[in-house]
Design an enzyme around this catalytic site. Structure first.
Site, PDB file in Angstrom:
ATOM      1  N   GLN A  18      -1.715   1.357   9.909  1.00 33.10           N
ATOM      2  CA  GLN A  18      -0.450   1.509   9.167  1.00 33.10           C
ATOM      3  C   GLN A  18       0.603   2.235  10.011  1.00 33.10           C
ATOM      4  O   GLN A  18       1.796   1.981   9.867  1.00 33.10           O
ATOM      5  CB  GLN A  18      -0.667   2.306   7.869  1.00 33.10           C
ATOM      6  CG  GLN A  18      -1.460   1.581   6.806  1.00 33.10           C
ATOM      7  CD  GLN A  18      -2.943   1.936   6.864  1.00 33.10           C
ATOM      8  OE1 GLN A  18      -3.461   2.335   7.904  1.00 33.10           O
ATOM      9  NE2 GLN A  18      -3.632   1.770   5.756  1.00 33.10           N
ATOM     10  N   ASP A  63      -2.000  10.786  -1.441  1.00 38.27           N
ATOM     11  CA  ASP A  63      -2.343   9.824  -2.483  1.00 38.27           C
ATOM     12  C   ASP A  63      -2.655  10.517  -3.796  1.00 38.27           C
ATOM     13  O   ASP A  63      -2.532   9.922  -4.866  1.00 38.27           O
ATOM     14  CB  ASP A  63      -3.522   8.959  -2.032  1.00 38.27           C
ATOM     15  CG  ASP A  63      -3.070   7.945  -1.005  1.00 38.27           C
ATOM     16  OD1 ASP A  63      -2.888   8.328   0.157  1.00 38.27           O
ATOM     17  OD2 ASP A  63      -2.837   6.782  -1.390  1.00 38.27           O
ATOM     18  N   ARG A  66       0.877  -1.177   0.000  1.00 38.94           N
ATOM     19  CA  ARG A  66       0.000   0.000   0.000  1.00 38.94           C
ATOM     20  C   ARG A  66       0.909   1.220   0.000  1.00 38.94           C
ATOM     21  O   ARG A  66       2.131   1.123   0.125  1.00 38.94           O
ATOM     22  CB  ARG A  66      -1.015   0.001   1.145  1.00 38.94           C
ATOM     23  CG  ARG A  66      -0.718  -0.769   2.369  1.00 38.94           C
ATOM     24  CD  ARG A  66       0.493  -0.293   3.079  1.00 38.94           C
ATOM     25  NE  ARG A  66       0.405   1.119   3.380  1.00 38.94           N
ATOM     26  CZ  ARG A  66       1.437   1.894   3.595  1.00 38.94           C
ATOM     27  NH1 ARG A  66       2.673   1.424   3.541  1.00 38.94           N
ATOM     28  NH2 ARG A  66       1.283   3.179   3.869  1.00 38.94           N
ATOM     29  N   GLY A  67       0.289   2.383  -0.126  1.00 38.62           N
ATOM     30  CA  GLY A  67       1.069   3.605  -0.284  1.00 38.62           C
ATOM     31  C   GLY A  67       1.130   3.922  -1.764  1.00 38.62           C
ATOM     32  O   GLY A  67       1.525   3.086  -2.576  1.00 38.62           O
ATOM     33  N   ALA A  68       0.725   5.158  -2.117  1.00 30.84           N
ATOM     34  CA  ALA A  68       0.547   5.491  -3.530  1.00 30.84           C
ATOM     35  C   ALA A  68       1.790   5.182  -4.389  1.00 30.84           C
ATOM     36  O   ALA A  68       1.663   4.488  -5.413  1.00 30.84           O
ATOM     37  CB  ALA A  68       0.127   6.955  -3.655  1.00 30.84           C
ATOM     38  N   ARG A 105      -6.994  -0.557  -7.048  1.00 30.83           N
ATOM     39  CA  ARG A 105      -7.263   0.486  -6.028  1.00 30.83           C
ATOM     40  C   ARG A 105      -7.727   1.741  -6.753  1.00 30.83           C
ATOM     41  O   ARG A 105      -7.081   2.156  -7.722  1.00 30.83           O
ATOM     42  CB  ARG A 105      -5.993   0.826  -5.213  1.00 30.83           C
ATOM     43  CG  ARG A 105      -5.514  -0.218  -4.229  1.00 30.83           C
ATOM     44  CD  ARG A 105      -6.428  -0.476  -3.052  1.00 30.83           C
ATOM     45  NE  ARG A 105      -6.620   0.632  -2.136  1.00 30.83           N
ATOM     46  CZ  ARG A 105      -5.787   0.952  -1.154  1.00 30.83           C
ATOM     47  NH1 ARG A 105      -4.666   0.294  -0.965  1.00 30.83           N
ATOM     48  NH2 ARG A 105      -6.070   1.964  -0.348  1.00 30.83           N
ATOM     49  N   ASN A 161      -5.581  11.936   1.137  1.00 27.35           N
ATOM     50  CA  ASN A 161      -4.638  11.081   1.862  1.00 27.35           C
ATOM     51  C   ASN A 161      -5.452  10.204   2.808  1.00 27.35           C
ATOM     52  O   ASN A 161      -6.679  10.312   2.886  1.00 27.35           O
ATOM     53  CB  ASN A 161      -3.609  11.936   2.617  1.00 27.35           C
ATOM     54  CG  ASN A 161      -2.444  11.120   3.144  1.00 27.35           C
ATOM     55  OD1 ASN A 161      -1.881  10.293   2.419  1.00 27.35           O
ATOM     56  ND2 ASN A 161      -2.081  11.310   4.399  1.00 27.35           N
ATOM     57  N   LYS A 162      -4.792   9.322   3.504  1.00 27.35           N
ATOM     58  CA  LYS A 162      -5.430   8.359   4.398  1.00 27.35           C
ATOM     59  C   LYS A 162      -6.498   9.013   5.288  1.00 27.35           C
ATOM     60  O   LYS A 162      -6.313  10.113   5.781  1.00 27.35           O
ATOM     61  CB  LYS A 162      -4.330   7.731   5.274  1.00 27.35           C
ATOM     62  CG  LYS A 162      -4.784   6.673   6.240  1.00 27.35           C
ATOM     63  CD  LYS A 162      -5.560   5.554   5.583  1.00 27.35           C
ATOM     64  CE  LYS A 162      -4.810   4.937   4.425  1.00 27.35           C
ATOM     65  NZ  LYS A 162      -5.720   4.192   3.512  1.00 27.35           N
TER      66      LYS A 162
END
Lengths: 349, 349
Positions: free
Chosen positions: B197, B238, B45-47, B90, B248-249
């Protein structure tokens, strides 16, 4: 009717809130030490419920004192020890100290009478404390439900419900009363890390009462406010200072800031017994630091690498300027709180 | 050096981020479908890391296309299918689409050449994407570390670290660079519910690098800001719109509001590839709704009563007015973002 604690003959019975919602089980206590342990380990939590539990604990202490004491001095020593022990179980809840003080005052009234009388008077006092608390919550609901408009989304944090009180709840008392008035509300429940009182307890209560709700993680509150889904916030309180600063579950302060930023009213619901006018502001409130292991693991499974340093302040203080109104069992107090809270406490006299 | 994904011959290897920090295990993928699954299930995960993974996925697709295709039309159909499949893994990460587009553009350049050449060119392109991303993060760190003053408490949310990127990290790149410059910083790590996370990944990375930190639950951020323990917030992104709105998250938006209320600077760190100037503002960003079961249970154990309705928006959008500066690999952009972001993207041409 949901209750967190009650008296069954010579036992104090707790709904084990550590096991909810997976398991609905009870914990039986036959002495004040195990009542203190139940408070400390959070089998029972919520400021009013803790107060009631301590009152029942002192009743158990008086029974034991009556059995073991040679004379009235012995009895008094026993009661003092029990009060000290119970007072140390949780540091933030003013209701704990309030209930102990009230039980000891009642004890003073009858301290020279025979042991059986003392025990019976203290039993009645503890039962009164529980019954009065429940009644106060109905009053809070009655005064507070008008603040919730029909069709509102209402956010609550932690559990200020029946399980936190003598029954019905403070914040959930307002929500229950609004729901009962056919206000067509939808509750947003902050899960309330690390102990998940929202996910485990508030969700459980709302489900029992068929009140519609959506469970969210604490960090989603701002998102749903921005979406226009939340029209009011209602939370409980562990302690309210003379100026209206409110100590409540960690995260309450953040929710209050989010509410202010979105122009959403932020209400605190609590009985007058939660007021502590002996402290001028929230700065004087000692915040309980709990075990960091409660942050680094859940249900025994680590959530973070071994040896991770974590912080666990159990409460925070929301300054009065973020609070739209405080709903008490004697009416709704608006700012400035200093005068409003003084007035309502004086009505007691 | 921590990496989330790499190429090992004809396999793509992932650090299984679902198992960290309890277990440090790897996931091997031999085809693009399993790479897409790894992205979807959040093994990675993570853009930026998602973009790199998709690029490796398209390299695997080209190898398989070379084996199975009768002609260049077949090959193209295979690549198009693979690109479609990977793009659906995603919905929010712009780097995913960016990496796929770049791989397909490179493919167009060599589409008429022999299969072996195509495969080899796409392998190199994927490796370049990964190496460039890592290099960009060092640049982000280089530009950003001056924003962190010596002795600062720095709050970060989610994981915008080595594990979210080609290495070093974006937000954690800034933090690592500040730490390396002997800035004597202390990091506050939001655990970042529901996927944790922060607790699982950021804490793990900081521990590996011996950077001092304290893990907190998301709802404690306001408390520590009020205590004066936090002097800066740094988060990743993101997707960044033309006006500087940042997706973002989930929870980032709330942290930004808390930072504003406390007068604390709020920085976003992201490579230029995260910019999406095709969208005017954050309002156009589709927020991924993930499975609500990720909110109502953890590690397979329910946190809420059975049948509880929960919400799980995976991201939120922080409006540009809350953002003090955006740290990119080409420099620090201050408001107004519209012009600053346009200028920095044009430097590309």
């Amino acid at each position: 009717m949901i209750k967190p604690v009650w008296l069954d003959g010579d036992k104090v019975i707790f709904v084990d809130q550590l096991r909810l919602p997976v398991e609905e089980s009870l914990v039986e206590c036959r002495d004040y030490q195990s009542v203190a342990t139940a408070i400390k380990t959070m089998v029972v939590r919520g400021a009013p419920a803790i107060g009631i539990s301590a009152a029942y604990g002192l009743y158990l202490a008086s029974k034991e004192a009556a059995e073991l004491s040679k004379d009235h001095d012995d009895f008094r020593r026993f009661m003092d020890e029990a009060a000290d022990h119970l007072a140390k179980s949780r540091p933030t809840a003013v209701n704990l100290f309030w209930a102990i003080k009230r039980m000891l005052a009642k004890y003073e009234e009858v301290a020279s009478q025979d042991f059986a009388t003392i025990v019976s008077v203290l039993q009645k006092e503890a039962l009164d404390i529980a019954a009065e608390d429940e009644k106060m919550n109905y009053s809070i609901g009655e005064f507070g439900h008008d603040l919730i408009l029909p069709g509102s989304g209402v956010l609550t944090h932690c559990n200020a419900g029946a399980l936190a009180t003598g029954g019905y709840g403070t914040a959930l008392g307002v929500i229950r009363a609004a729901y009962e008035k056919n206000k067509d509300i939808h509750v947003f429940v902050d899960e309330t890390r690390p102990f998940l009182q929202g996910a485990r307890l508030t969700a459980w209560e709302l489900k029992q009462d068929n009140i519609p709700f959506t469970l969210i993680t604490d960090n989603m509150a701002g998102y749903f406010m921005k979406q226009g889904r939340i029209q009011a916030v209602v939370v409980g309180a562990d302690r309210i200072a003379a100026n209206g600063d409110v100590a409540n579950k960690i995260g309450t302060y953040s929710v209050a800031i989010l509410a202010k930023e979105h122009g959403i009213p932020f209400y605190v619901a609590a009985p007058v017994s939660t007021l502590d006018l002996s402290i001028a502001s929230g700065d004087e409130i000692v915040i309980e630091e709990r075990d960091a292991a409660e942050v680094t693991s859940w249900a025994g499974i680590p959530t973070a690498p071994e040896g991770t340093q974590a912080a666990h302040p159990a409460f925070d203080v929301t300054p009065n300027r973020y609070i739209t109104a405080i709903v008490t069992d004697r009416g709704v107090i608006h700012p400035p709180y200093q005068t409003g809270l003084q007035r309502i406490v004086k009505e007691d006299a």
